[in-house]
Design an enzyme around this catalytic site. Structure first.
Site, short mmCIF file in Angstrom:
data_model
loop_
_atom_site.label_atom_id
_atom_site.label_comp_id
_atom_site.label_asym_id
_atom_site.label_seq_id
_atom_site.Cartn_x
_atom_site.Cartn_y
_atom_site.Cartn_z
N ASP A 1 48.47 -7.77 169.33
CA ASP A 1 47.23 -6.63 169.75
C ASP A 1 48.34 -6.10 170.50
O ASP A 1 49.47 -6.79 171.08
CB ASP A 1 46.34 -7.79 170.45
CG ASP A 1 45.42 -8.42 169.71
OD1 ASP A 1 44.51 -7.82 168.90
OD2 ASP A 1 44.49 -9.25 170.96
N ASP B 1 40.58 -4.15 166.58
CA ASP B 1 39.23 -4.19 167.25
C ASP B 1 38.74 -3.31 167.70
O ASP B 1 36.88 -3.46 167.98
CB ASP B 1 40.06 -4.77 168.52
CG ASP B 1 40.60 -6.42 168.43
OD1 ASP B 1 40.47 -6.74 167.26
OD2 ASP B 1 42.13 -6.18 168.83
#
Length: 151
Positions: A112, A128
């Site tokens: 991330d 995401d």
């Protein structure tokens, strides 16, 4: 037509993560737009918002089941939706799931890196975004365009 789109979306996700790993790993954060957007390298070993932390195989199992259901919906989208856009949205969601699954399989965690500094929110990635925007879009499509139970 939709399978090449999925491949392109997964490649975009994987390239973005590779670039972050190559250029940010070891650094805390890099401001893109001061006080608004930063790239911050994070190894997410859980699911959304860190739930099921360090449960790699459980997350892989759940992902496979969900992805199987999405593939079923893609194949049978004409049965459930009037609009062809539903199939496109499902492809986008599936692409996000595949992108994060690739990380879990090959490196054991999801990379991330997108941090919105102006709000207190989880750090996330391109996959995401696909899943979130696709999920919200799918809810809207389901409310306004669902055929209900067609036989």
């Amino acid at each position: 037509m939709l399978i090449p789109l999925s491949v392109v979306l997964v490649v975009i996700d994987q390239i973005s993560k590779w670039l972050v790993v190559e250029n940010l790993k070891g650094e805390t954060s890099k401001a893109i737009i001061n006080n608004i957007l930063s790239f911050t390298y994070v190894e997410n070993r859980g699911a959304a918002f860190g739930i099921f932390n360090n449960s790699r195989f459980l997350l892989l199992f759940i992902s496979i089941i969900i992805m199987g259901f999405i593939v079923y919906l893609i194949i049978n989208s004409d049965k459930y939706f009037e609009s062809k856009i539903a199939k496109l949205i499902l492809i986008i969601i599936l692409s996000g799931a595949i992108g994060n699954m690739i990380d879990r399989i090959f490196i054991g965690y999801v990379v991330d890196f997108i941090e919105l500094e102006f709000i207190d929110f989880a750090i996330f990635n391109i996959a995401d975004i696909y899943v979130s925007v696709g999920g919200i879009s799918m809810m809207i499509i389901t409310m306004i365009d669902s055929k209900g139970q067609k036989k």
